[in-house]
Design a protein around this motif. Structure first.
Motif, PDB file in Angstrom:
ATOM      1  N   MET A   1       0.839  -1.205   0.000  1.00  0.00           N
ATOM      2  CA  MET A   1       0.000   0.000   0.000  1.00  0.00           C
ATOM      3  C   MET A   1       0.872   1.253   0.000  1.00  0.00           C
ATOM      4  SD  MET A   1      -2.692   1.327   2.868  1.00  0.00           S
ATOM      5  CE  MET A   1      -1.392   1.850   3.965  1.00  0.00           C
ATOM      6  N   ALA A   2       0.528   2.175  -0.850  1.00  0.00           N
ATOM      7  CA  ALA A   2       1.277   3.430  -0.894  1.00  0.00           C
ATOM      8  C   ALA A   2       0.302   4.596  -0.702  1.00  0.00           C
ATOM      9  CB  ALA A   2       2.008   3.554  -2.221  1.00  0.00           C
ATOM     10  N   ARG A   3       0.866   5.748  -0.420  1.00  0.00           N
ATOM     11  CA  ARG A   3       0.052   6.950  -0.241  1.00  0.00           C
ATOM     12  C   ARG A   3       0.276   7.882  -1.427  1.00  0.00           C
ATOM     13  NH1 ARG A   3      -0.422   9.951   5.510  1.00  0.00           N
ATOM     14  NH2 ARG A   3      -1.643   8.064   5.886  1.00  0.00           N
ATOM     15  N   TYR A   4      -0.813   8.251  -2.084  1.00  0.00           N
ATOM     16  CA  TYR A   4      -0.734   9.079  -3.290  1.00  0.00           C
ATOM     17  C   TYR A   4      -1.405  10.423  -3.080  1.00  0.00           C
ATOM     18  CZ  TYR A   4       0.533   5.158  -6.379  1.00  0.00           C
ATOM     19  OH  TYR A   4       1.174   4.119  -7.001  1.00  0.00           O
ATOM     20  N   VAL A   5      -0.774  11.478  -3.605  1.00  0.00           N
ATOM     21  CA  VAL A   5      -1.460  12.761  -3.787  1.00  0.00           C
ATOM     22  C   VAL A   5      -1.557  12.989  -5.292  1.00  0.00           C
ATOM     23  CG1 VAL A   5      -1.336  15.264  -3.487  1.00  0.00           C
ATOM     24  CG2 VAL A   5      -0.642  13.765  -1.612  1.00  0.00           C
ATOM     25  N   LEU A   6      -2.781  13.177  -5.770  1.00  0.00           N
ATOM     26  CA  LEU A   6      -3.015  13.435  -7.192  1.00  0.00           C
ATOM     27  C   LEU A   6      -3.673  14.802  -7.317  1.00  0.00           C
ATOM     28  CD1 LEU A   6      -2.480  10.391  -7.498  1.00  0.00           C
ATOM     29  CD2 LEU A   6      -4.575  10.186  -8.796  1.00  0.00           C
ATOM     30  N   LYS A   7      -3.073  15.685  -8.098  1.00  0.00           N
ATOM     31  CA  LYS A   7      -3.664  17.008  -8.278  1.00  0.00           C
ATOM     32  C   LYS A   7      -4.192  17.161  -9.701  1.00  0.00           C
ATOM     33  CE  LYS A   7      -3.350  21.498  -9.689  1.00  0.00           C
ATOM     34  NZ  LYS A   7      -2.857  22.151 -10.908  1.00  0.00           N
ATOM     35  N   PHE A   8      -5.396  17.695  -9.821  1.00  0.00           N
ATOM     36  CA  PHE A   8      -5.988  17.939 -11.137  1.00  0.00           C
ATOM     37  C   PHE A   8      -6.224  19.438 -11.314  1.00  0.00           C
ATOM     38  CE2 PHE A   8      -6.893  13.577 -10.159  1.00  0.00           C
ATOM     39  CZ  PHE A   8      -6.659  12.923 -11.361  1.00  0.00           C
ATOM     40  N   GLY A   9      -5.739  19.965 -12.420  1.00  0.00           N
ATOM     41  CA  GLY A   9      -5.899  21.387 -12.725  1.00  0.00           C
ATOM     42  C   GLY A   9      -7.263  21.671 -13.332  1.00  0.00           C
ATOM     43  N   GLY A  10      -7.564  22.959 -13.467  1.00  0.00           N
ATOM     44  CA  GLY A  10      -8.895  23.397 -13.882  1.00  0.00           C
ATOM     45  C   GLY A  10      -9.348  22.858 -15.228  1.00  0.00           C
ATOM     46  N   SER A  11      -8.457  22.841 -16.210  1.00  0.00           N
ATOM     47  CA  SER A  11      -8.901  22.389 -17.533  1.00  0.00           C
ATOM     48  C   SER A  11      -9.182  20.884 -17.521  1.00  0.00           C
ATOM     49  CB  SER A  11      -7.864  22.749 -18.604  1.00  0.00           C
ATOM     50  OG  SER A  11      -6.594  22.326 -18.189  1.00  0.00           O
ATOM     51  N   LEU A 164       2.099  14.941   4.748  1.00  0.00           N
ATOM     52  CA  LEU A 164       1.473  13.621   4.967  1.00  0.00           C
ATOM     53  C   LEU A 164       2.421  12.488   4.582  1.00  0.00           C
ATOM     54  CD1 LEU A 164      -2.017  14.516   3.458  1.00  0.00           C
ATOM     55  CD2 LEU A 164      -1.582  13.998   5.873  1.00  0.00           C
ATOM     56  N   HIS A 165       3.658  12.844   4.246  1.00  0.00           N
ATOM     57  CA  HIS A 165       4.673  11.847   3.873  1.00  0.00           C
ATOM     58  C   HIS A 165       4.164  10.909   2.781  1.00  0.00           C
ATOM     59  CE1 HIS A 165       6.892  13.366   7.263  1.00  0.00           C
ATOM     60  NE2 HIS A 165       5.836  13.171   8.013  1.00  0.00           N
ATOM     61  N   ALA A 166       3.623  11.503   1.732  1.00  0.00           N
ATOM     62  CA  ALA A 166       3.094  10.680   0.635  1.00  0.00           C
ATOM     63  C   ALA A 166       4.248  10.019  -0.126  1.00  0.00           C
ATOM     64  CB  ALA A 166       2.280  11.554  -0.315  1.00  0.00           C
ATOM     65  N   ASP A 167       3.958   8.880  -0.725  1.00  0.00           N
ATOM     66  CA  ASP A 167       4.971   8.193  -1.531  1.00  0.00           C
ATOM     67  C   ASP A 167       5.017   8.752  -2.952  1.00  0.00           C
ATOM     68  OD1 ASP A 167       5.652   6.005   0.434  1.00  0.00           O
ATOM     69  OD2 ASP A 167       3.473   5.745   0.270  1.00  0.00           O
ATOM     70  N   HIS A 168       3.883   9.287  -3.413  1.00  0.00           N
ATOM     71  CA  HIS A 168       3.817   9.784  -4.785  1.00  0.00           C
ATOM     72  C   HIS A 168       3.033  11.081  -4.831  1.00  0.00           C
ATOM     73  CE1 HIS A 168       5.209   5.888  -6.281  1.00  0.00           C
ATOM     74  NE2 HIS A 168       4.397   5.351  -5.390  1.00  0.00           N
ATOM     75  N   VAL A 224      10.292  16.447  -2.104  1.00  0.00           N
ATOM     76  CA  VAL A 224       9.133  15.722  -2.633  1.00  0.00           C
ATOM     77  C   VAL A 224       9.316  15.570  -4.144  1.00  0.00           C
ATOM     78  CG1 VAL A 224       6.621  15.812  -3.019  1.00  0.00           C
ATOM     79  CG2 VAL A 224       7.597  16.712  -0.890  1.00  0.00           C
ATOM     80  N   PRO A 225       9.468  14.351  -4.656  1.00  0.00           N
ATOM     81  CA  PRO A 225       9.520  14.203  -6.106  1.00  0.00           C
ATOM     82  C   PRO A 225       8.116  14.407  -6.689  1.00  0.00           C
ATOM     83  CG  PRO A 225      10.209  12.169  -4.964  1.00  0.00           C
ATOM     84  CD  PRO A 225       9.553  13.055  -3.963  1.00  0.00           C
ATOM     85  N   ILE A 226       8.046  15.094  -7.826  1.00  0.00           N
ATOM     86  CA  ILE A 226       6.747  15.374  -8.469  1.00  0.00           C
ATOM     87  C   ILE A 226       6.756  14.753  -9.856  1.00  0.00           C
ATOM     88  CG2 ILE A 226       5.165  17.197  -9.235  1.00  0.00           C
ATOM     89  CD1 ILE A 226       6.750  19.188  -7.583  1.00  0.00           C
ATOM     90  N   GLU A 227       5.629  14.181 -10.236  1.00  0.00           N
ATOM     91  CA  GLU A 227       5.484  13.795 -11.637  1.00  0.00           C
ATOM     92  C   GLU A 227       4.420  14.682 -12.260  1.00  0.00           C
ATOM     93  OE1 GLU A 227       4.719   9.972 -14.567  1.00  0.00           O
ATOM     94  OE2 GLU A 227       4.514   9.689 -12.421  1.00  0.00           O
TER      95      GLU A 227
END
Ligand code: ADP
Ligand code: ASP
Ligand code: MG
Length: 242
Positions: A1-11, A164-168, A224-227
């Motif tokens: 199990m990993a912890r993810y933060v996913l961000k979505f922009g307006g468009s 939150l010490h996310a993995d991704h 924090v590495p970002i993709e």
């Protein structure tokens, strides 16, 4: 199990189809058993529309009331996305910056994130919910809503990933990565498969709005590495890291 933060922009949230596409990405990770935090911007054009509305009342508006107004755009996105996730049979909860515990400096329009009271988000993650947090905002010491500057949802994503010490930390946008120049304006722009924090900072500070400059500063500070990748395609994006 990993912890993810996913961000979505307006468009990437601009209409119901796109909103569902974002919800499906969040749902897929949750179904794989991961902890999932979504950070959402206002739907495309909404922040500008709110700003225009405010300026019809007061061309010089700013400060507390303007921040409280502009923050509502992101509130719409997280509620709609929580509804979409529930339709997909995935438990989800929407949280405002205040509910998520995002504490900022005592200044309006351009506040920095200071810290996160992470109790609420942790509790919701423990319940198994996808946690949807409004980008671009927090609260100051008085509990008033503050905003982080235009494009600030990227910074919310990195702040949450750090605290939150996310993995991704994945930033979904309307281009498939970071280019040497704006790919919409320069046909010769080349895509980077990876880029260092410092080079990304130079690009962001020179106006490449693909990432908010504060988000890159924060990512560098907390390592924090970002993709950065496209919300609509499946190609690998750009890794921003040390
Ligand atoms: P979002 O709504 O997802 O936050 P933004 O509009 O803030 O998206 O940022 C994405 C836009 O940044 C792209 O559509 C692109 O036109 C622009 N951009 C400017 N410079 C660059 C660059 N060097 N690499 C990639 N995109 C860039
Ligand atoms: N909605 C805000 C803006 O348009 C924040 C963001 O999208 O990152 O600037
Ligand atoms: Mg942006």
């Amino acid at each position: 199990m990993a912890r993810y933060v996913l961000k979505f922009g307006g468009s990437s949230l601009a209409d119901p189809k796109k909103l569902y596409a974002a919800a499906r990405k969040l749902a897929a990770l949750r179904r794989e058993g991961h902890e999932v935090i979504g950070v959402l911007s206002a739907q495309g054009g909404e922040t500008d529309a709110l700003l225009a509305k405010a300026r019809q009342i007061d061309p010089d508006c700013g400060g507390r009331e303007l921040d409280a107004l502009l923050a509502t755009g992101e509130q719409v996105s997280v509620c709609l996305c929580a509804m979409a996730l529930r339709r997909l049979n995935v438990p989800a909860v929407s949280l405002s910056g205040r509910q998520a515990g995002i504490r900022t400096e005592d200044r309006f329009n351009d506040a920095r994130v200071l810290w996160l009271d992470n109790d609420r988000i942790e509790r919701e993650l423990q319940k198994g919910s996808v946690v949807l947090v409004t980008g671009f905002q927090g609260v100051n010491g008085d509990g008033d809503v503050t905003t982080l500057g235009r494009g600030g949802s990227d910074t919310t994503a990195v702040a949450l990933a750090a605290f939150l010490h996310a993995d991704h930390c994945k930033i979904y946008t309307d281009v498939d990565g970071v280019y040497s120049a704006d790919p919409r304006k320069d046909p010769d722009a080349v895509k980077y498969s990876r880029i260092s924090y410092d080079d990304m900072l130079t690009l962001a500070r020179s106006g490449a709005k693909v990432l908010h400059d504060r988000c890159v500063e924060l990512a560098k500070q907390y390592q924090v590495p970002i993709e950065v990748l496209s919300a609509s395609g499946d190609v690998p994006g750009t890794l921003v890291g040390a």
